[in-house]
Design an enzyme around this catalytic site. Sequence first.
Site, PDB file in Angstrom:
ATOM      1  N   ASP A 151       0.840  -1.175   0.002  1.00 21.16           N
ATOM      2  CA  ASP A 151      -0.030   0.057  -0.024  1.00 21.16           C
ATOM      3  C   ASP A 151       0.983   1.202  -0.151  1.00 21.16           C
ATOM      4  OD1 ASP A 151      -2.297   1.404  -0.109  1.00 21.16           O
ATOM      5  OD2 ASP A 151      -2.582   1.408   2.166  1.00 21.16           O
ATOM      6  N   LYS A 153       2.226   4.773  -1.286  1.00 13.95           N
ATOM      7  CA  LYS A 153       1.702   6.094  -1.555  1.00 13.95           C
ATOM      8  C   LYS A 153       2.091   7.062  -0.841  1.00 13.95           C
ATOM      9  CE  LYS A 153      -2.669   5.222   1.016  1.00 13.95           C
ATOM     10  NZ  LYS A 153      -4.134   4.952   1.164  1.00 13.95           N
ATOM     11  N   ASN A 156       0.959   7.410   2.712  1.00 15.89           N
ATOM     12  CA  ASN A 156       1.900   6.535   3.712  1.00 15.89           C
ATOM     13  C   ASN A 156       3.321   6.773   3.877  1.00 15.89           C
ATOM     14  OD1 ASN A 156      -0.557   5.491   4.446  1.00 15.89           O
ATOM     15  ND2 ASN A 156      -0.457   3.707   3.104  1.00 15.89           N
ATOM     16  N   ASP A 169       2.634   3.127   7.952  1.00 13.21           N
ATOM     17  CA  ASP A 169       1.221   2.285   7.616  1.00 13.21           C
ATOM     18  C   ASP A 169       1.714   0.927   6.959  1.00 13.21           C
ATOM     19  OD1 ASP A 169      -1.096   1.347   7.520  1.00 13.21           O
ATOM     20  OD2 ASP A 169      -1.932   3.040   6.719  1.00 13.21           O
ATOM     21  N   THR A 191      -4.207   0.558  -2.644  1.00 11.80           N
ATOM     22  CA  THR A 191      -5.184   1.662  -3.139  1.00 11.80           C
ATOM     23  C   THR A 191      -5.371   1.917  -4.503  1.00 11.80           C
ATOM     24  OG1 THR A 191      -4.089   2.897  -1.103  1.00 11.80           O
ATOM     25  CG2 THR A 191      -4.879   4.246  -2.975  1.00 11.80           C
TER      26      THR A 191
END
Length: 471
Positions: A151, A153, A156, A169, A191
């Site tokens: 995840d 991005k 994060n 995260d 995501t």
Amino acid sequence: MAGAASPALLSPTNAAKQKEIKGLLLGRYEIGKLLGHGTFAKVYHARNVKTGDSVAIKVIDKEKILKVGLIAHIKREIAILRRVRHPNIVQLFEVMATKSKIFFVMEFVKGGELFNKVAKGRLKEEVARRYFQQLISAVAFCHERGVYHRDLKPENILLDEDGNLKVSDFGLSAISEQIRQDGLFHTFCGTPAYVAPEVLARKGYDGAKFDIWSCGIILFVLMAGYLPFHDKNVMAMYKKIYKGEFRCPRWFSPELTRLLTRMLDTNPQTRITIPEIMSNKWFRKGFKHVRFYIEDDKLCRVNDEGDDVMDCFSDPSFSESDSELETRRKLTSLPRPASLNAFDIISFSQGFDLSGLFEEGSDGGARFVSGAPVSNIVSKLEEIAKVVRFTVRKKDCKVSLEGSKDGANGPLSIDAEIYELTPTLRVVEVKKKGGDRLEYEEFRDRELKPGLQSLSSGHIADSSYLPSDTE
């Protein structure tokens, strides 16, 4: 105290809770202001009374995570954070537990999200390259330790006061022990705008190649100031990702364009690897290897009675009852919709406004959030269709409603597709497939909206603890 408590914390109830937290932490940490909260956890700024250092403390409610079956998820997150001690990864210092709470004592990162920098516009090449170098260093370290983030991005990724990048995260992360016999992961997660095409294909994927794709999206965003694949409609965006069609802006150098083309290769077999990225000419410019020393790979993990914190998970109260197991079996037997991160669905709404989830898009489509099970949502759609004498066609988590009357542009037909935000939240995406637009808007506002909103849960769950794996 590093930061005064917010007014909300000074109410009798919250003051009592804050006092409880202080007592449970045995005076080791002075609790400051509330930094954020979700369904299962609250995060406070705190100060180590012995060293004076600032930390962030995530306070997790045991009873809540027990109810939704997230014990194994939290145990896995602790195990993952123990593995990834790196200067460019937010550190977990220690974990403590009591009968009712679990405490994650984390590194406090002052600079905020990388996303906030990108939101102001594209970055200069040397700045973007430095962040990217630190990101790849952190991701390479994770992969060496058998950890796959899944995840990655800008939201994060945090920045410290010196402008150094910190990956955070790991709630959707997986470890190599979860890989199936085919050598791949199979959980649909991540995501939407950053997810790799092979994840969308649902045929299994390599966790390392998934992360590399996400890093490619991040690099593009840093340099361009916008996403390479974007559409207000989730499924339309997925099609763009699956085809891998994107265009680099004119200010990208040929070297950078070649690197991105290899990172955003839709074929994971031929996609560039981490070692190849680190030997790339554009990447290596000004690159310095991070040198660090891991003193100890163990966390100080104690509760208020001096026991190991992991013992709390073996407590009889943390075992599922027969009725809970039966409920879980029933739930897993239902068709499972695509799993999407709640806060990332919000990013598709114009202006990053939560209310966008409940409003119409420019194409006349609409999204509704509901806490009802998929079967209940489908039943509600059938109920609505029956009232107006529409024909219903169902396939898994997609429902088509078709009118019998011919309008100006033929009979009205509507598609409704259900996606999973979290195990307790669904989003229903509705759009006109055929027929008159005015007729559709009237039907949407008079029939669909009231019916679907009656199923709405009225809140968005915390995305920090999504049970992301059945592997």
